[in-house]
Design a protein around this motif. Structure first.
Motif, PDB file in Angstrom:
ATOM      1  N   ALA A  23       0.858  -1.186   0.000  1.00 35.03           N
ATOM      2  CA  ALA A  23       0.000   0.000   0.000  1.00 35.03           C
ATOM      3  C   ALA A  23       0.892   1.233   0.000  1.00 35.03           C
ATOM      4  CB  ALA A  23      -0.906   0.004   1.216  1.00 35.03           C
ATOM      5  N   TYR A  24       0.612   2.161  -0.906  1.00 34.31           N
ATOM      6  CA  TYR A  24       1.376   3.400  -1.031  1.00 34.31           C
ATOM      7  C   TYR A  24       0.478   4.555  -0.616  1.00 34.31           C
ATOM      8  CZ  TYR A  24       4.286   7.048  -3.105  1.00 34.31           C
ATOM      9  OH  TYR A  24       5.056   8.171  -3.298  1.00 34.31           O
ATOM     10  N   PHE A  25       0.884   5.277   0.416  1.00 34.61           N
ATOM     11  CA  PHE A  25       0.120   6.403   0.945  1.00 34.61           C
ATOM     12  C   PHE A  25       0.736   7.700   0.448  1.00 34.61           C
ATOM     13  CE2 PHE A  25      -0.744   2.870   3.614  1.00 34.61           C
ATOM     14  CZ  PHE A  25      -2.032   3.043   4.095  1.00 34.61           C
ATOM     15  N   THR A  26      -0.113   8.602  -0.046  1.00 36.96           N
ATOM     16  CA  THR A  26       0.349   9.821  -0.678  1.00 36.96           C
ATOM     17  C   THR A  26      -0.677  10.934  -0.480  1.00 36.96           C
ATOM     18  OG1 THR A  26       1.168  10.708  -2.773  1.00 36.96           O
ATOM     19  CG2 THR A  26      -0.662   9.167  -2.904  1.00 36.96           C
ATOM     20  N   ALA A  27      -0.362  12.104  -0.987  1.00 36.36           N
ATOM     21  CA  ALA A  27      -1.299  13.235  -1.011  1.00 36.36           C
ATOM     22  C   ALA A  27      -0.942  14.109  -2.211  1.00 36.36           C
ATOM     23  CB  ALA A  27      -1.221  14.034   0.281  1.00 36.36           C
ATOM     24  N   PRO A  28      -1.918  14.812  -2.768  1.00 33.16           N
ATOM     25  CA  PRO A  28      -1.674  15.602  -3.986  1.00 33.16           C
ATOM     26  C   PRO A  28      -0.576  16.662  -3.851  1.00 33.16           C
ATOM     27  CG  PRO A  28      -4.021  15.449  -3.549  1.00 33.16           C
ATOM     28  CD  PRO A  28      -3.322  14.857  -2.375  1.00 33.16           C
ATOM     29  N   GLY A  29      -0.449  17.322  -2.722  1.00 35.10           N
ATOM     30  CA  GLY A  29       0.526  18.390  -2.569  1.00 35.10           C
ATOM     31  C   GLY A  29       1.908  17.938  -2.133  1.00 35.10           C
ATOM     32  N   CYS A  30       2.155  16.649  -2.129  1.00 38.96           N
ATOM     33  CA  CYS A  30       3.427  16.107  -1.636  1.00 38.96           C
ATOM     34  C   CYS A  30       4.411  15.917  -2.795  1.00 38.96           C
ATOM     35  CB  CYS A  30       3.177  14.784  -0.919  1.00 38.96           C
ATOM     36  SG  CYS A  30       4.657  13.915  -0.410  1.00 38.96           S
ATOM     37  N   GLY A  31       5.436  16.766  -2.848  1.00 40.45           N
ATOM     38  CA  GLY A  31       6.437  16.668  -3.909  1.00 40.45           C
ATOM     39  C   GLY A  31       7.261  15.401  -3.838  1.00 40.45           C
ATOM     40  N   ALA A  74       4.375   7.014   2.470  1.00 42.67           N
ATOM     41  CA  ALA A  74       4.485   5.839   3.330  1.00 42.67           C
ATOM     42  C   ALA A  74       4.166   4.595   2.514  1.00 42.67           C
ATOM     43  CB  ALA A  74       3.535   5.945   4.507  1.00 42.67           C
ATOM     44  N   VAL A  75       4.845   3.517   2.876  1.00 42.59           N
ATOM     45  CA  VAL A  75       4.611   2.225   2.246  1.00 42.59           C
ATOM     46  C   VAL A  75       4.385   1.208   3.359  1.00 42.59           C
ATOM     47  CG1 VAL A  75       5.663   0.350   0.907  1.00 42.59           C
ATOM     48  CG2 VAL A  75       6.013   2.717   0.210  1.00 42.59           C
ATOM     49  N   LEU A  76       3.295   0.463   3.240  1.00 45.33           N
ATOM     50  CA  LEU A  76       3.041  -0.668   4.123  1.00 45.33           C
ATOM     51  C   LEU A  76       3.056  -1.911   3.252  1.00 45.33           C
ATOM     52  CD1 LEU A  76       2.093   1.676   5.923  1.00 45.33           C
ATOM     53  CD2 LEU A  76       0.271   0.208   6.720  1.00 45.33           C
ATOM     54  N   PHE A  77       3.819  -2.911   3.679  1.00 44.62           N
ATOM     55  CA  PHE A  77       3.929  -4.151   2.912  1.00 44.62           C
ATOM     56  C   PHE A  77       3.463  -5.299   3.785  1.00 44.62           C
ATOM     57  CE2 PHE A  77       6.273  -7.921   1.486  1.00 44.62           C
ATOM     58  CZ  PHE A  77       5.891  -7.942   0.152  1.00 44.62           C
ATOM     59  N   TYR A  78       2.635  -6.152   3.197  1.00 41.74           N
ATOM     60  CA  TYR A  78       2.075  -7.284   3.920  1.00 41.74           C
ATOM     61  C   TYR A  78       2.470  -8.584   3.241  1.00 41.74           C
ATOM     62  CZ  TYR A  78      -1.050  -3.749   5.875  1.00 41.74           C
ATOM     63  OH  TYR A  78      -1.557  -2.642   6.510  1.00 41.74           O
ATOM     64  N   GLY A  81      -1.040 -11.455   4.785  1.00 44.81           N
ATOM     65  CA  GLY A  81      -1.960 -10.718   5.628  1.00 44.81           C
ATOM     66  C   GLY A  81      -1.363 -10.036   6.848  1.00 44.81           C
ATOM     67  N   LYS A  82      -0.058 -10.175   7.044  1.00 40.35           N
ATOM     68  CA  LYS A  82       0.592  -9.555   8.199  1.00 40.35           C
ATOM     69  C   LYS A  82       1.523  -8.440   7.745  1.00 40.35           C
ATOM     70  CE  LYS A  82       0.328 -13.626  10.993  1.00 40.35           C
ATOM     71  NZ  LYS A  82       0.960 -14.797  11.505  1.00 40.35           N
ATOM     72  N   GLU A  83       1.427  -7.305   8.424  1.00 36.79           N
ATOM     73  CA  GLU A  83       2.316  -6.195   8.087  1.00 36.79           C
ATOM     74  C   GLU A  83       3.742  -6.588   8.450  1.00 36.79           C
ATOM     75  OE1 GLU A  83       3.355  -1.704   9.491  1.00 36.79           O
ATOM     76  OE2 GLU A  83       1.244  -2.269   9.559  1.00 36.79           O
ATOM     77  N   THR A  84       4.615  -6.527   7.453  1.00 33.87           N
ATOM     78  CA  THR A  84       6.001  -6.931   7.672  1.00 33.87           C
ATOM     79  C   THR A  84       6.991  -5.788   7.454  1.00 33.87           C
ATOM     80  OG1 THR A  84       6.115  -7.734   5.399  1.00 33.87           O
ATOM     81  CG2 THR A  84       5.579  -9.353   7.094  1.00 33.87           C
ATOM     82  N   ILE A  85       6.596  -4.804   6.667  1.00 30.99           N
ATOM     83  CA  ILE A  85       7.475  -3.659   6.393  1.00 30.99           C
ATOM     84  C   ILE A  85       6.636  -2.389   6.465  1.00 30.99           C
ATOM     85  CG2 ILE A  85       8.992  -2.532   4.707  1.00 30.99           C
ATOM     86  CD1 ILE A  85       9.402  -5.322   3.422  1.00 30.99           C
ATOM     87  N   ARG A  86       7.196  -1.373   7.131  1.00 28.50           N
ATOM     88  CA  ARG A  86       6.567  -0.051   7.183  1.00 28.50           C
ATOM     89  C   ARG A  86       7.680   0.971   6.982  1.00 28.50           C
ATOM     90  NH1 ARG A  86       1.970   2.807  10.162  1.00 28.50           N
ATOM     91  NH2 ARG A  86       1.044   0.735  10.150  1.00 28.50           N
ATOM     92  N   GLU A  87       7.571   1.725   5.915  1.00 30.18           N
ATOM     93  CA  GLU A  87       8.528   2.779   5.626  1.00 30.18           C
ATOM     94  C   GLU A  87       7.755   4.078   5.443  1.00 30.18           C
ATOM     95  OE1 GLU A  87      11.774   2.468   5.619  1.00 30.18           O
ATOM     96  OE2 GLU A  87      11.987   0.292   5.563  1.00 30.18           O
TER      97      GLU A  87
END
Length: 109
Positions: A23-31, A74-78, A81-87
């Motif tokens: 999962a990739y978390f972002t926002a429009p105003g984020c360069g 932010a990146v969440l990797f599963y 079904g288990k979260e294994t990486i959070r950056e």
């Protein structure tokens, strides 16, 4: 490649049904988000077995709050079904890919 997710239920279902999920978390105003996105898409293209989604935290505050994502990008990797990486914020896409490849190798064994 990166499909938008708009509900926590949809997100949870995709995480549960995908052996590998990013999962990739972002926002429009984020360069920074804008500059990292092509690298994340390249990583996903190199690893087609990974399911993925993109979440705009400016419109999907409920999802990001439930998952404790308060800084972007932010990146969440599963894995299974288990979260294994959070950056988040400042991270190396190359190091992220190395971590993901380790989980892929473990699942293939």
């Amino acid at each position: 490649m990166l499909e938008s997710v708009t509900t926590l239920t949809e997100y949870s279902k995709r995480v549960e049904t995908s052996p590998l999920f990013l999962a990739y978390f972002t926002a429009p105003g984020c360069g920074v988000c804008t500059s990292i996105r092509p690298k994340i898409e390249g990583l996903l293209a190199a690893h087609p077995s990974i399911e993925s989604c993109i979440i705009d935290i400016s419109t999907q505050q409920k999802i990001s709050a439930q998952l404790s994502v308060f800084s972007i990008p932010a990146v969440l990797f599963y894995a299974q079904g288990k979260e294994t990486i959070r950056e988040a914020r400042y991270f190396s896409v190359e190091q992220l890919e190395e971590k993901i490849e380790r989980y892929q190798a473990l699942l293939e064994e």
